[in-house]
Design an enzyme around this catalytic site. Sequence first.
Site, short mmCIF file in Angstrom:
data_model
loop_
_atom_site.label_atom_id
_atom_site.label_comp_id
_atom_site.label_asym_id
_atom_site.label_seq_id
_atom_site.Cartn_x
_atom_site.Cartn_y
_atom_site.Cartn_z
N CYS A 51 6.62 3.34 2.51
CA CYS A 51 6.70 4.13 3.97
C CYS A 51 6.13 5.43 3.62
CB CYS A 51 7.98 3.94 4.89
SG CYS A 51 9.22 4.89 4.19
N CYS A 79 8.43 5.62 -2.01
CA CYS A 79 8.58 4.25 -1.41
C CYS A 79 7.25 4.14 -0.59
CB CYS A 79 9.61 4.39 -0.26
SG CYS A 79 9.59 5.54 0.96
#
Length: 136
Positions: free
Chosen positions: A48, A46
């Site tokens: 993040c 992901c």
Amino acid sequence: MYPAELVKPMRDDLVSAGFEELYTADEVAKAISKDGTTLVVVNSVCGCAAANARPAAKMSLQNDKKPDYAVTVFAGVDTEAVNAARNLMVPFPPSSPSMALFKNGELVHMIERHHIEGRPAELIAENLTEAYNQFC
């Protein structure tokens, strides 16, 4: 499962900073049960993880006090290792990315995904270094 060629650069990001990759439940158990402190990063594909978690984990290791060991497992790829690590992170629910600090096999500090998303890497690294200063 994610293709190996997709996750290779994400794996290498932590490995190049000195993290050891763990692939099996046995490797996780051995790493976390060692005397001393162990940082476990549950890596992820992901955004993040790329923008916040991996940079924060690497930055945190520049602190004077730091874990004796730094290891990583990859969510969506290393299923056995990830499940073993997450079982040792109870009562925290599974999340990725996430980071956990263990001391002599005991969970002493946890950073869940909701502590990572939307926060700058510097702030996350500061959170980790405060834990290192207390437990390492």
